[in-house]
Design a protein around this motif. Structure first.
Motif, PDB file in Angstrom:
ATOM      1  N   SER A   1       0.842  -1.192   0.000  1.00  0.00           N
ATOM      2  CA  SER A   1       0.000   0.000   0.000  1.00  0.00           C
ATOM      3  C   SER A   1       0.877   1.242   0.000  1.00  0.00           C
ATOM      4  CB  SER A   1      -0.922   0.051   1.223  1.00  0.00           C
ATOM      5  OG  SER A   1      -1.659   1.272   1.204  1.00  0.00           O
ATOM      6  N   LEU A   2       0.705   2.035  -1.057  1.00  0.00           N
ATOM      7  CA  LEU A   2       1.352   3.348  -1.163  1.00  0.00           C
ATOM      8  C   LEU A   2       0.279   4.433  -1.194  1.00  0.00           C
ATOM      9  CD1 LEU A   2       4.116   2.516  -3.794  1.00  0.00           C
ATOM     10  CD2 LEU A   2       4.423   2.896  -1.348  1.00  0.00           C
ATOM     11  N   ARG A   3      -0.844   4.158  -0.583  1.00  0.00           N
ATOM     12  CA  ARG A   3      -1.979   5.089  -0.559  1.00  0.00           C
ATOM     13  C   ARG A   3      -1.558   6.424   0.060  1.00  0.00           C
ATOM     14  NH1 ARG A   3      -5.757   6.148   3.542  1.00  0.00           N
ATOM     15  NH2 ARG A   3      -4.862   4.445   4.745  1.00  0.00           N
TER      16      ARG A   3
ATOM     17  N   HIS B   1      -1.951  -7.739  -4.107  1.00  0.00           N
ATOM     18  CA  HIS B   1      -2.753  -6.558  -3.785  1.00  0.00           C
ATOM     19  C   HIS B   1      -1.872  -5.312  -3.864  1.00  0.00           C
ATOM     20  CE1 HIS B   1      -5.050  -9.808  -1.980  1.00  0.00           C
ATOM     21  NE2 HIS B   1      -6.099  -9.014  -2.009  1.00  0.00           N
ATOM     22  N   LEU B   2      -2.354  -4.312  -4.595  1.00  0.00           N
ATOM     23  CA  LEU B   2      -1.623  -3.050  -4.752  1.00  0.00           C
ATOM     24  C   LEU B   2      -2.585  -1.894  -4.550  1.00  0.00           C
ATOM     25  CD1 LEU B   2       0.896  -1.411  -5.572  1.00  0.00           C
ATOM     26  CD2 LEU B   2       0.180  -1.702  -7.955  1.00  0.00           C
TER      27      LEU B   2
ATOM     28  N   PRO C   1       1.077 -11.608 -12.673  1.00  0.00           N
ATOM     29  CA  PRO C   1       0.211 -12.766 -12.818  1.00  0.00           C
ATOM     30  C   PRO C   1      -0.632 -13.103 -11.595  1.00  0.00           C
ATOM     31  CG  PRO C   1       2.485 -13.461 -12.559  1.00  0.00           C
ATOM     32  CD  PRO C   1       2.485 -11.962 -12.705  1.00  0.00           C
ATOM     33  N   ARG C   2      -0.205 -12.671 -10.419  1.00  0.00           N
ATOM     34  CA  ARG C   2      -0.943 -12.995  -9.193  1.00  0.00           C
ATOM     35  C   ARG C   2      -1.786 -11.829  -8.680  1.00  0.00           C
ATOM     36  NH1 ARG C   2       2.645 -15.096  -4.823  1.00  0.00           N
ATOM     37  NH2 ARG C   2       0.669 -15.799  -4.014  1.00  0.00           N
ATOM     38  N   LEU C   3      -1.713 -10.669  -9.323  1.00  0.00           N
ATOM     39  CA  LEU C   3      -2.450  -9.497  -8.843  1.00  0.00           C
ATOM     40  C   LEU C   3      -3.956  -9.753  -8.905  1.00  0.00           C
ATOM     41  CD1 LEU C   3      -1.936  -6.578  -7.807  1.00  0.00           C
ATOM     42  CD2 LEU C   3      -2.500  -5.819 -10.116  1.00  0.00           C
ATOM     43  N   ARG C   4      -4.608  -9.641  -7.753  1.00  0.00           N
ATOM     44  CA  ARG C   4      -6.058  -9.840  -7.657  1.00  0.00           C
ATOM     45  C   ARG C   4      -6.801  -8.552  -7.320  1.00  0.00           C
ATOM     46  NH1 ARG C   4      -4.418 -14.090  -4.171  1.00  0.00           N
ATOM     47  NH2 ARG C   4      -5.522 -13.022  -2.538  1.00  0.00           N
ATOM     48  N   SER C   5      -6.102  -7.616  -6.676  1.00  0.00           N
ATOM     49  CA  SER C   5      -6.778  -6.393  -6.232  1.00  0.00           C
ATOM     50  C   SER C   5      -5.901  -5.179  -6.532  1.00  0.00           C
ATOM     51  CB  SER C   5      -7.046  -6.473  -4.729  1.00  0.00           C
ATOM     52  OG  SER C   5      -7.628  -5.276  -4.266  1.00  0.00           O
ATOM     53  N   LEU C   6      -6.513  -4.180  -7.182  1.00  0.00           N
ATOM     54  CA  LEU C   6      -5.820  -2.936  -7.519  1.00  0.00           C
ATOM     55  C   LEU C   6      -6.713  -1.769  -7.150  1.00  0.00           C
ATOM     56  CD1 LEU C   6      -3.499  -1.358  -8.835  1.00  0.00           C
ATOM     57  CD2 LEU C   6      -4.619  -1.723 -11.040  1.00  0.00           C
ATOM     58  N   ASN C   7      -6.213  -0.895  -6.282  1.00  0.00           N
ATOM     59  CA  ASN C   7      -6.969   0.271  -5.848  1.00  0.00           C
ATOM     60  C   ASN C   7      -6.340   1.526  -6.453  1.00  0.00           C
ATOM     61  OD1 ASN C   7      -8.379   2.290  -4.555  1.00  0.00           O
ATOM     62  ND2 ASN C   7      -8.287   1.335  -2.545  1.00  0.00           N
TER      63      ASN C   7
ATOM     64  N   GLN D   1      -9.297  -9.385  -9.853  1.00  0.00           N
ATOM     65  CA  GLN D   1     -10.672  -9.615  -9.433  1.00  0.00           C
ATOM     66  C   GLN D   1     -11.330  -8.357  -8.891  1.00  0.00           C
ATOM     67  OE1 GLN D   1     -10.332 -12.735  -6.551  1.00  0.00           O
ATOM     68  NE2 GLN D   1      -9.730 -14.263  -8.056  1.00  0.00           N
ATOM     69  N   ASP D   2     -10.543  -7.439  -8.356  1.00  0.00           N
ATOM     70  CA  ASP D   2     -11.085  -6.250  -7.705  1.00  0.00           C
ATOM     71  C   ASP D   2     -10.333  -5.014  -8.200  1.00  0.00           C
ATOM     72  OD1 ASP D   2     -12.390  -4.522  -5.913  1.00  0.00           O
ATOM     73  OD2 ASP D   2     -10.971  -4.948  -4.308  1.00  0.00           O
ATOM     74  N   LEU D   3     -11.067  -4.101  -8.846  1.00  0.00           N
ATOM     75  CA  LEU D   3     -10.487  -2.855  -9.353  1.00  0.00           C
ATOM     76  C   LEU D   3     -11.286  -1.703  -8.778  1.00  0.00           C
ATOM     77  CD1 LEU D   3      -8.548  -1.343 -11.232  1.00  0.00           C
ATOM     78  CD2 LEU D   3     -10.213  -1.701 -13.077  1.00  0.00           C
ATOM     79  N   ASP D   4     -10.677  -0.909  -7.916  1.00  0.00           N
ATOM     80  CA  ASP D   4     -11.362   0.208  -7.264  1.00  0.00           C
ATOM     81  C   ASP D   4     -11.009   1.505  -7.990  1.00  0.00           C
ATOM     82  OD1 ASP D   4     -12.479   2.145  -5.624  1.00  0.00           O
ATOM     83  OD2 ASP D   4     -11.768   1.224  -3.774  1.00  0.00           O
ATOM     84  N   LEU D   5     -12.019   2.113  -8.605  1.00  0.00           N
ATOM     85  CA  LEU D   5     -11.861   3.383  -9.317  1.00  0.00           C
ATOM     86  C   LEU D   5     -12.734   4.469  -8.684  1.00  0.00           C
ATOM     87  CD1 LEU D   5     -12.072   1.956 -12.958  1.00  0.00           C
ATOM     88  CD2 LEU D   5     -10.024   2.434 -11.618  1.00  0.00           C
ATOM     89  N   ASN D   6     -13.093   4.304  -7.452  1.00  0.00           N
ATOM     90  CA  ASN D   6     -13.960   5.217  -6.731  1.00  0.00           C
ATOM     91  C   ASN D   6     -13.458   6.660  -6.778  1.00  0.00           C
ATOM     92  OD1 ASN D   6     -16.006   6.064  -4.888  1.00  0.00           O
ATOM     93  ND2 ASN D   6     -14.553   5.851  -3.215  1.00  0.00           N
ATOM     94  N   ALA D   7     -14.364   7.581  -7.023  1.00  0.00           N
ATOM     95  CA  ALA D   7     -14.068   9.018  -6.984  1.00  0.00           C
ATOM     96  C   ALA D   7     -12.819   9.393  -7.762  1.00  0.00           C
ATOM     97  CB  ALA D   7     -13.969   9.507  -5.540  1.00  0.00           C
ATOM     98  N   SER D   8     -12.727   8.916  -8.985  1.00  0.00           N
ATOM     99  CA  SER D   8     -11.525   9.148  -9.788  1.00  0.00           C
ATOM    100  C   SER D   8     -11.621  10.359 -10.688  1.00  0.00           C
ATOM    101  CB  SER D   8     -11.236   7.894 -10.618  1.00  0.00           C
ATOM    102  OG  SER D   8     -10.879   6.851  -9.756  1.00  0.00           O
ATOM    103  N   SER D   9     -12.648  11.179 -10.503  1.00  0.00           N
ATOM    104  CA  SER D   9     -12.738  12.383 -11.331  1.00  0.00           C
ATOM    105  C   SER D   9     -12.575  13.612 -10.495  1.00  0.00           C
ATOM    106  CB  SER D   9     -14.065  12.422 -12.049  1.00  0.00           C
ATOM    107  OG  SER D   9     -15.125  12.455 -11.140  1.00  0.00           O
TER     108      SER D   9
END
Length: 144
Positions: free
Chosen positions: A52-54, A79-80, A103-109, A136-144
């Protein structure tokens, strides 16, 4: 997360991180790392599963160093979290277009990076599909 670690604090931790062969997860969110902090992680040779580099003040000019870091640990990453940075349309496009094989990435925020603008090339997401076929999980919440 949120310890105001900064690049200097991360540099002080680096010798210990290098010796932590079994380390699988690092949450560096809210630590003000910026480009310098991400550069410090490169020589550590980490093989993380979760990173996590959030909210670390990463902007459009930081995309090359982020791509280098992902190249160094891509085969293990599941997870990234790059959310709440300032990547913008150009920065996020560059990251997606230069992704290594994940190849193993399942979640990207990618939430809250303000990339949903006319200058963003949606075709960059095709690169994500090729690089991370098990996403499997792509979070693009509030990206504008």
């Amino acid at each position: 997360a949120g310890n105001a670690l900064g690049p200097a604090g991360l540099a002080a931790l680096l010798p210990g991180l290098r010796q932590a062969a079994s380390l699988r997860e690092i949450d560096l969110a809210l630590n003000g790392l910026g480009t310098t902090g991400v550069e410090i992680l490169l020589p550590a040779g980490l093989k993380l599963e979760i990173l996590s580099l959030r909210s670390n003040w990463l902007g459009q000019s930081d995309t090359e160093i982020v791509a280098q870091l992902l190249h160094s640990m891509g085969s293990n990453l599941t997870h990234l979290d790059l959310s709440q940075n300032k990547l913008g349309a150009r920065g996020l496009g560059r990251i997606l277009e230069n992704l290594p094989s994940l190849p193993r990435l399942r979640s990207l925020n990618l939430a809250e990076n303000n990339f949903a603008t006319p200058e963003f090339r949606a075709a960059a997401f095709r690169c994500l599909v090729s690089a991370a076929p098990n996403l499997q999980d792509l979070d693009l919440n509030a990206s504008s």
